[in-house]
Design a protein around this motif. Structure first.
Motif, mmCIF file in Angstrom:
data_model
loop_
_atom_site.group_PDB
_atom_site.id
_atom_site.type_symbol
_atom_site.label_atom_id
_atom_site.label_comp_id
_atom_site.label_asym_id
_atom_site.label_seq_id
_atom_site.Cartn_x
_atom_site.Cartn_y
_atom_site.Cartn_z
ATOM 1 N N MET A 16 0.832 -1.192 0.000
ATOM 2 C CA MET A 16 0.000 0.000 0.000
ATOM 3 C C MET A 16 0.874 1.252 0.000
ATOM 4 N N ILE A 17 0.617 2.150 -0.941
ATOM 5 C CA ILE A 17 1.311 3.433 -1.008
ATOM 6 C C ILE A 17 0.508 4.442 -0.208
ATOM 7 N N ASN A 18 1.165 5.149 0.703
ATOM 8 C CA ASN A 18 0.493 6.153 1.534
ATOM 9 C C ASN A 18 0.900 7.556 1.092
ATOM 10 N N ILE A 19 -0.092 8.348 0.709
ATOM 11 C CA ILE A 19 0.165 9.678 0.164
ATOM 12 C C ILE A 19 -0.585 10.723 0.975
ATOM 13 N N MET A 20 0.084 11.831 1.242
ATOM 14 C CA MET A 20 -0.586 13.002 1.801
ATOM 15 C C MET A 20 -0.940 13.948 0.669
ATOM 16 N N MET A 21 -2.142 14.487 0.722
ATOM 17 C CA MET A 21 -2.551 15.516 -0.223
ATOM 18 C C MET A 21 -2.901 16.767 0.576
ATOM 19 N N ILE A 22 -2.441 17.894 0.131
ATOM 20 C CA ILE A 22 -2.857 19.180 0.703
ATOM 21 C C ILE A 22 -3.617 19.909 -0.391
ATOM 22 N N GLU A 23 -4.932 19.881 -0.269
ATOM 23 C CA GLU A 23 -5.826 20.366 -1.329
ATOM 24 C C GLU A 23 -7.097 20.913 -0.682
ATOM 25 N N ASP A 24 -7.404 22.207 -0.916
ATOM 26 C CA ASP A 24 -8.581 22.788 -0.268
ATOM 27 C C ASP A 24 -9.874 22.564 -1.049
ATOM 28 N N ASP A 25 -9.787 21.950 -2.233
ATOM 29 C CA ASP A 25 -10.983 21.578 -2.990
ATOM 30 C C ASP A 25 -11.403 20.185 -2.514
ATOM 31 N N LYS A 26 -12.319 20.150 -1.549
ATOM 32 C CA LYS A 26 -12.709 18.890 -0.905
ATOM 33 C C LYS A 26 -13.278 17.887 -1.895
ATOM 34 N N GLU A 27 -14.134 18.355 -2.808
ATOM 35 C CA GLU A 27 -14.761 17.446 -3.768
ATOM 36 C C GLU A 27 -13.718 16.805 -4.676
ATOM 37 N N MET A 28 -12.769 17.597 -5.155
ATOM 38 C CA MET A 28 -11.711 17.067 -6.009
ATOM 39 C C MET A 28 -10.866 16.046 -5.249
ATOM 40 N N ALA A 29 -10.537 16.369 -3.997
ATOM 41 C CA ALA A 29 -9.722 15.460 -3.190
ATOM 42 C C ALA A 29 -10.430 14.126 -2.991
ATOM 43 N N GLU A 30 -11.742 14.146 -2.787
ATOM 44 C CA GLU A 30 -12.499 12.915 -2.596
ATOM 45 C C GLU A 30 -12.520 12.071 -3.861
ATOM 46 N N LEU A 31 -12.669 12.727 -5.022
ATOM 47 C CA LEU A 31 -12.682 11.996 -6.291
ATOM 48 C C LEU A 31 -11.338 11.324 -6.551
ATOM 49 N N ILE A 32 -10.256 12.058 -6.299
ATOM 50 C CA ILE A 32 -8.916 11.504 -6.501
ATOM 51 C C ILE A 32 -8.662 10.351 -5.536
ATOM 52 N N SER A 33 -9.058 10.529 -4.274
ATOM 53 C CA SER A 33 -8.854 9.486 -3.271
ATOM 54 C C SER A 33 -9.592 8.209 -3.645
ATOM 55 N N GLU A 34 -10.825 8.367 -4.118
ATOM 56 C CA GLU A 34 -11.617 7.201 -4.500
ATOM 57 C C GLU A 34 -10.975 6.463 -5.664
ATOM 58 N N PHE A 35 -10.480 7.218 -6.660
ATOM 59 C CA PHE A 35 -9.836 6.582 -7.813
ATOM 60 C C PHE A 35 -8.553 5.865 -7.406
ATOM 61 N N LEU A 36 -7.694 6.532 -6.654
ATOM 62 C CA LEU A 36 -6.400 5.947 -6.304
ATOM 63 C C LEU A 36 -6.528 4.765 -5.349
ATOM 64 N N SER A 37 -7.596 4.757 -4.543
ATOM 65 C CA SER A 37 -7.791 3.632 -3.627
ATOM 66 C C SER A 37 -7.982 2.324 -4.374
ATOM 67 N N ARG A 38 -8.447 2.414 -5.630
ATOM 68 C CA ARG A 38 -8.625 1.208 -6.442
ATOM 69 C C ARG A 38 -7.301 0.711 -7.008
ATOM 70 N N HIS A 39 -6.241 1.481 -6.764
ATOM 71 C CA HIS A 39 -4.909 1.116 -7.271
ATOM 72 C C HIS A 39 -3.902 0.980 -6.124
ATOM 73 N N ASN A 40 -4.413 0.549 -4.972
ATOM 74 C CA ASN A 40 -3.551 0.271 -3.818
ATOM 75 C C ASN A 40 -2.827 1.516 -3.311
ATOM 76 N N ILE A 41 -3.494 2.661 -3.416
ATOM 77 C CA ILE A 41 -2.923 3.917 -2.933
ATOM 78 C C ILE A 41 -3.907 4.555 -1.967
ATOM 79 N N GLU A 42 -3.431 4.849 -0.760
ATOM 80 C CA GLU A 42 -4.277 5.494 0.239
ATOM 81 C C GLU A 42 -3.916 6.969 0.342
ATOM 82 N N ILE A 43 -4.936 7.816 0.272
ATOM 83 C CA ILE A 43 -4.739 9.267 0.328
ATOM 84 C C ILE A 43 -5.317 9.805 1.631
#
Length: 224
Positions: free
Chosen positions: A1-28
């Motif tokens: 599992m790859i663990n990534i921190m994101m600093i992003e104030d666009d909450k909706e965008m951050a959620e979309l990216i997190s959901e996509f990357l979670s399907r590729h063994n990446i936790e945001i």
């Protein structure tokens, strides 16, 4: 599992990216507040940082500088600011990549793996060593590389267990899917053949470690 921190104030965008990357063994884990993100980096390890530039309270360029002063962590800038001066400043502050918004999530995934490879931080996936391997064309089954000798029916049963990769197989499923077994055979005859197979693959057939019984369900082959 790859663990990534994101600093992003666009909450909706951050959620979309997190959901996509979670399907590729990446936790945001996203921080809308850059100060909170900086604080967490002081005591928790992350494999990579995805950083927006237009943030509340602290500009992303300053965040990049503060992170790079303390940590050797890959940094990908994700920003709608496309001015060449901003891009130049980001690389000057120590960013590893710059991805202009809007972008396809698949491109972000490619950039993450590319940057991690440069840092040699790609997680190592250990190759699983199989105990039993079947070669259907040669009609051979080996245990730890050593050839085992089976009758035709025993071979097909073992090959089916290997093919099913650890699933529980009922007696009825074996009758329906193993051609070498006469469909009119009784379920008891399956147990007899399993006993013969165990005699050839187990150190102690009375206490099997590889071809185990699950009461009321069937049999399962342990192959790792």
């Amino acid at each position: 599992m790859i663990n990534i921190m994101m600093i992003e104030d666009d909450k909706e965008m951050a959620e979309l990216i997190s959901e996509f990357l979670s399907r590729h063994n990446i936790e945001i884990k996203n921080f809308e507040n850059p100060e909170l993100g900086l604080s967490e980096l002081n005591f928790k390890h992350y494999d990579l940082l995805i950083l927006d530039l237009s943030l509340p309270n602290i500009d992303g360029l300053e965040v990049c500088r503060l992170v790079r002063e303390k940590l050797d962590i890959p940094i990908i800038i994700s920003s709608a600011r496309s001015d060449i001066e901003d891009k130049t400043a980001c690389f000057y502050m120590g960013a590893d990549d710059y991805l202009p918004k809007p972008y396809d999530s698949k491109e972000l995934l490619l950039r993450i793996h590319s940057v991690l490879k440069r840092y040699n931080k790609e997680p190592i996936v250990e190759e699983k060593v199989l105990i039993f391997e079947a070669d259907i064309n040669r009609h051979e089954i080996r245990k730890h590389g050593k050839l085992l000798h089976f009758t035709n029916a025993e071979f097909e049963i073992m090959a089916y267990f290997i093919k099913k990769k650890g699933y529980v197989i009922s007696r009825e499923e074996l009758l329906s899917n193993v051609d070498a077994i006469n469909f009119e055979s009784s379920l008891k005859s399956i147990d007899v053949m399993i006993g013969r197979i165990r005699a050839k693959i187990e150190e102690n057939p009375k206490q099997p470690k590889f071809l185990i019984s699950l009461r009321g369900m069937g049999y399962k082959l342990i192959n790792e």
